[in-house]
Design an enzyme around this catalytic site. Structure first.
Site, PDB file in Angstrom:
ATOM      1  N   GLY A  50       0.926  -1.184   0.101  1.00  0.00           N
ATOM      2  CA  GLY A  50      -0.270   0.184  -0.003  1.00  0.00           C
ATOM      3  C   GLY A  50       0.831   1.142  -0.250  1.00  0.00           C
ATOM      4  N   CYS A  51       0.959   2.448   0.103  1.00  0.00           N
ATOM      5  CA  CYS A  51       1.059   3.805   0.661  1.00  0.00           C
ATOM      6  C   CYS A  51       2.224   3.217   1.261  1.00  0.00           C
ATOM      7  CB  CYS A  51       0.543   4.621   0.910  1.00  0.00           C
ATOM      8  SG  CYS A  51       0.615   6.563   1.288  1.00  0.00           S
ATOM      9  N   PHE A  52       3.564   4.201   0.719  1.00  0.00           N
ATOM     10  CA  PHE A  52       4.265   3.708   1.591  1.00  0.00           C
ATOM     11  C   PHE A  52       4.966   4.843   2.525  1.00  0.00           C
ATOM     12  CE2 PHE A  52       6.752   5.619  -2.420  1.00  0.00           C
ATOM     13  CZ  PHE A  52       6.634   6.749  -2.309  1.00  0.00           C
TER      14      PHE A  52
END
Length: 220
Positions: A50-52
């Site tokens: 997912g979003c880092f």
């Protein structure tokens, strides 16, 4: 997802010793984009979950992790920039490269953390974030990591840890491209960001982890 998943983190953190030593890996920035010599006591693992911004903070709070860095993996250098990756027209994944001490944090336990911090049953999606850049993937660095990941997934399936099938990909590590400087240590530099407050912070609170504060420490 069954309640058993939420207990993994508390048990995992309770048995690991504190990791308070000085960072074993130099911080990776635009001014210092490469680590040519990794100390013998440090190994590297690369994850897409997912979003880092969120993934980096979860790993940052994991005892045994010496350093983390956000970047892109899966496509070419020419497409390794945030605007292009966010467009959905590249094959890049937002990844976090984790430098860890296997004596403190064995790779098997690092995998527990990976599967605990995101939903590995949603294809190319984490919550409202959709697209190939958010897919669940372990980019293995060697055969040991590959076999350990395959074994972990089999164990999770046998334990019925998730209600739906695990779709996490297991792929050989490719060229890693450093994300822009402002993405590094993002949660701790931007705790007022509404996305973090609504997506990341509730998860951290639920798992008994710390809510980042401005100037509360860097991933170095």
């Amino acid at each position: 997802m069954k309640a058993i998943q939420l207990t993994i983190c508390s048990l995992f953190l309770a048995v690991l010793p504190a990791f308070s030593a000085e960072p074993a890996v130099p911080p990776i920035t635009e001014k210092n984009p490469d680590v040519n010599e990794i100390p013998d006591n440090v190994e590297v693992a690369t994850f897409g979950a997912g979003c880092f911004w969120c993934v980096e903070e979860f790993f940052h709070q994991t005892p045994g992790v010496a350093s983390t860095v956000s970047g892109y993996m899966g496509d070419t250098k020419e497409t390794a920039e945030y605007k292009k990756v966010s467009s959905g027209r590249t094959k890049h994944v937002e990844v976090v490269r984790v430098y860890f001490d296997p004596k403190v944090l064995p790779f098997d336990k690092l995998l527990d953390r990976f599967f605990e911090l995101h939903d590995p049953t949603t294809l190319n999606r984490q919550g409202y974030d959709r697209g190939i850049r958010y897919r669940s993937v372990v980019f293995y660095e060697n055969d040991m990591q590959k076999l350990a990941t395959e074994k972990k997934i089999k164990e999770l399936i046998a334990a019925e840890a998730f209600d739906d099938p695990i779709v996490t990909a297991i792929e050989p590590a490719m060229e890693f491209y450093l994300a822009e400087e402002y993405h590094q240590n993002y949660a701790r530099e931007n705790p007022d960001n509404p996305y973090l407050q609504n997506v990341l912070f509730p998860k951290l609170k639920k798992l008994g982890l710390k809510i980042p504060t401005k100037g509360g420490g860097k991933n170095e």
